[in-house]
Design a protein around this motif. Sequence first.
Motif, PDB file in Angstrom:
ATOM      1  N   VAL A  58     -13.278 -63.341  10.557  1.00  0.00           N
ATOM      2  CA  VAL A  58     -12.304 -63.816  11.550  1.00  0.00           C
ATOM      3  C   VAL A  58     -11.146 -64.598  10.934  1.00  0.00           C
ATOM      4  CG1 VAL A  58     -11.983 -65.299  13.575  1.00  0.00           C
ATOM      5  CG2 VAL A  58     -13.929 -63.732  13.479  1.00  0.00           C
ATOM      6  N   PRO A  59     -11.379 -65.547  10.002  1.00  0.00           N
ATOM      7  CA  PRO A  59     -10.242 -66.345   9.543  1.00  0.00           C
ATOM      8  C   PRO A  59      -9.156 -65.545   8.835  1.00  0.00           C
ATOM      9  CG  PRO A  59     -12.192 -66.859   8.252  1.00  0.00           C
ATOM     10  CD  PRO A  59     -12.629 -65.991   9.387  1.00  0.00           C
ATOM     11  N   ALA A  60      -9.510 -64.438   8.218  1.00  0.00           N
ATOM     12  CA  ALA A  60      -8.493 -63.611   7.566  1.00  0.00           C
ATOM     13  C   ALA A  60      -7.502 -63.094   8.599  1.00  0.00           C
ATOM     14  CB  ALA A  60      -9.144 -62.448   6.817  1.00  0.00           C
ATOM     15  N   VAL A  61      -8.020 -62.572   9.695  1.00  0.00           N
ATOM     16  CA  VAL A  61      -7.147 -62.010  10.726  1.00  0.00           C
ATOM     17  C   VAL A  61      -6.465 -63.129  11.513  1.00  0.00           C
ATOM     18  CG1 VAL A  61      -7.013 -60.455  12.715  1.00  0.00           C
ATOM     19  CG2 VAL A  61      -8.623 -59.965  10.861  1.00  0.00           C
ATOM     20  N   LEU A  62      -7.218 -64.154  11.874  1.00  0.00           N
ATOM     21  CA  LEU A  62      -6.651 -65.272  12.632  1.00  0.00           C
ATOM     22  C   LEU A  62      -5.535 -65.949  11.847  1.00  0.00           C
ATOM     23  CD1 LEU A  62      -6.814 -67.032  15.192  1.00  0.00           C
ATOM     24  CD2 LEU A  62      -8.486 -68.458  13.973  1.00  0.00           C
ATOM     25  N   GLY A  63      -5.762 -66.194  10.577  1.00  0.00           N
ATOM     26  CA  GLY A  63      -4.729 -66.810   9.742  1.00  0.00           C
ATOM     27  C   GLY A  63      -3.469 -65.976   9.686  1.00  0.00           C
ATOM     28  N   GLY A  64      -3.629 -64.668   9.549  1.00  0.00           N
ATOM     29  CA  GLY A  64      -2.469 -63.774   9.528  1.00  0.00           C
ATOM     30  C   GLY A  64      -1.721 -63.761  10.845  1.00  0.00           C
ATOM     31  N   LEU A  65      -2.453 -63.771  11.951  1.00  0.00           N
ATOM     32  CA  LEU A  65      -1.826 -63.738  13.274  1.00  0.00           C
ATOM     33  C   LEU A  65      -1.114 -65.040  13.618  1.00  0.00           C
ATOM     34  CD1 LEU A  65      -4.594 -61.953  15.385  1.00  0.00           C
ATOM     35  CD2 LEU A  65      -2.411 -60.981  14.631  1.00  0.00           C
ATOM     36  N   VAL A  66      -1.666 -66.157  13.179  1.00  0.00           N
ATOM     37  CA  VAL A  66      -1.076 -67.462  13.506  1.00  0.00           C
ATOM     38  C   VAL A  66       0.067 -67.813  12.559  1.00  0.00           C
ATOM     39  CG1 VAL A  66      -1.502 -69.956  13.612  1.00  0.00           C
ATOM     40  CG2 VAL A  66      -3.135 -68.365  14.639  1.00  0.00           C
ATOM     41  N   ILE A  67      -0.171 -67.740  11.256  1.00  0.00           N
ATOM     42  CA  ILE A  67       0.810 -68.180  10.263  1.00  0.00           C
ATOM     43  C   ILE A  67       1.931 -67.155  10.077  1.00  0.00           C
ATOM     44  CG2 ILE A  67       1.130 -69.012   7.889  1.00  0.00           C
ATOM     45  CD1 ILE A  67      -0.693 -70.809   9.655  1.00  0.00           C
ATOM     46  N   ARG A  68       1.567 -65.872  10.062  1.00  0.00           N
ATOM     47  CA  ARG A  68       2.540 -64.780   9.966  1.00  0.00           C
ATOM     48  C   ARG A  68       3.407 -64.840   8.718  1.00  0.00           C
ATOM     49  NH1 ARG A  68       4.437 -63.513  16.198  1.00  0.00           N
ATOM     50  NH2 ARG A  68       2.323 -63.280  16.990  1.00  0.00           N
ATOM     51  N   LYS A  69       2.778 -65.189   7.613  1.00  0.00           N
ATOM     52  CA  LYS A  69       3.477 -65.253   6.329  1.00  0.00           C
ATOM     53  C   LYS A  69       2.620 -64.558   5.281  1.00  0.00           C
ATOM     54  CE  LYS A  69       6.461 -68.490   7.836  1.00  0.00           C
ATOM     55  NZ  LYS A  69       6.937 -69.787   7.660  1.00  0.00           N
ATOM     56  N   PRO A  70       3.261 -63.988   4.254  1.00  0.00           N
ATOM     57  CA  PRO A  70       2.480 -63.381   3.179  1.00  0.00           C
ATOM     58  C   PRO A  70       1.501 -64.385   2.579  1.00  0.00           C
ATOM     59  CG  PRO A  70       4.793 -62.783   2.972  1.00  0.00           C
ATOM     60  CD  PRO A  70       4.711 -63.825   4.059  1.00  0.00           C
ATOM     61  N   GLY A  71       0.275 -63.955   2.402  1.00  0.00           N
ATOM     62  CA  GLY A  71      -0.759 -64.775   1.803  1.00  0.00           C
ATOM     63  C   GLY A  71      -1.628 -65.535   2.784  1.00  0.00           C
ATOM     64  N   ALA A  72      -1.252 -65.581   4.061  1.00  0.00           N
ATOM     65  CA  ALA A  72      -2.005 -66.376   5.040  1.00  0.00           C
ATOM     66  C   ALA A  72      -3.419 -65.840   5.240  1.00  0.00           C
ATOM     67  CB  ALA A  72      -1.267 -66.437   6.370  1.00  0.00           C
ATOM     68  N   ALA A  73      -3.558 -64.537   5.384  1.00  0.00           N
ATOM     69  CA  ALA A  73      -4.889 -63.948   5.587  1.00  0.00           C
ATOM     70  C   ALA A  73      -5.775 -64.197   4.373  1.00  0.00           C
ATOM     71  CB  ALA A  73      -4.757 -62.447   5.867  1.00  0.00           C
ATOM     72  N   LEU A  74      -5.221 -63.965   3.213  1.00  0.00           N
ATOM     73  CA  LEU A  74      -5.960 -64.176   1.964  1.00  0.00           C
ATOM     74  C   LEU A  74      -6.340 -65.646   1.801  1.00  0.00           C
ATOM     75  CD1 LEU A  74      -6.966 -62.995  -0.724  1.00  0.00           C
ATOM     76  CD2 LEU A  74      -4.694 -63.428  -1.655  1.00  0.00           C
ATOM     77  N   PHE A  75      -5.399 -66.545   2.040  1.00  0.00           N
ATOM     78  CA  PHE A  75      -5.660 -67.985   1.913  1.00  0.00           C
ATOM     79  C   PHE A  75      -6.791 -68.429   2.838  1.00  0.00           C
ATOM     80  CE2 PHE A  75      -5.042 -72.328   3.387  1.00  0.00           C
ATOM     81  CZ  PHE A  75      -4.907 -73.040   2.206  1.00  0.00           C
ATOM     82  N   CYS A  76      -6.691 -68.074   4.116  1.00  0.00           N
ATOM     83  CA  CYS A  76      -7.685 -68.540   5.095  1.00  0.00           C
ATOM     84  C   CYS A  76      -9.083 -68.025   4.777  1.00  0.00           C
ATOM     85  CB  CYS A  76      -7.268 -68.149   6.515  1.00  0.00           C
ATOM     86  SG  CYS A  76      -5.870 -69.119   7.121  1.00  0.00           S
ATOM     87  N   GLU A  77      -9.198 -66.763   4.419  1.00  0.00           N
ATOM     88  CA  GLU A  77     -10.515 -66.198   4.119  1.00  0.00           C
ATOM     89  C   GLU A  77     -11.086 -66.777   2.825  1.00  0.00           C
ATOM     90  OE1 GLU A  77     -13.832 -63.928   5.138  1.00  0.00           O
ATOM     91  OE2 GLU A  77     -12.027 -64.215   6.330  1.00  0.00           O
TER      92      GLU A  77
END
Length: 196
Positions: A58-77
């Motif tokens: 979940v955090p990979a997708v949630l981070g990407g959807l909320v932050i909307r910046k390159p690296g957000a999905a990777l960072f959160c997961e």
Amino acid sequence: MNRIDNNRWRTIDIVVAAVIAVAFGVIFWAWGLVWKAADPAFAAAPAAQAVMYGVWLVPAVLGGLVIRKPGAALFCEAVAATVSALLGSEWGGITIVQGLIQGLGAELAFAAFRYRSFRLPVAVLAGALTGLSAALFDFFVWNVDYALTSYRLPYAALTVLSAAVIAGLGAWYLTRALAGTGVLDRFPAGRDRAAV
């Protein structure tokens, strides 16, 4: 504002991504306990336990959807996996590597749309790709000694399905719910309440 400025992380982006990651790191650790406790329920069909896998993505997708910046999905997961490992995940430090690989799957989905589309199909694709990356890791690392057709292939397929539904669809609805409260007003996800 040019595209490069739009991709620059603000302090609030870092803070919110860290909050998402740490919160899910604790959830990951607890989910590991639930996973272990559920082992007997899947004794007849052990590969079916992969239906529970999506929570870890979940955090990979949630981070990407909320932050909307390159690296957000990777960072959160990756940070969530690191927190889980630090809390004593039974899988140890390899969890950090696994988190990086899983986050990369979701990151690829957002990158494919140049970080410009965050609609439901993109969220589901991000979930599916993070599930695919998780499934491939497990296929070659954790499940290599198991039978191919009765365990490894069904486990991989159910991991991708679980990730698409729980991480993809679930994170999309969670983002909409958070946007509805106003907590995401400083993010595009909060300003796009109707289109999230």
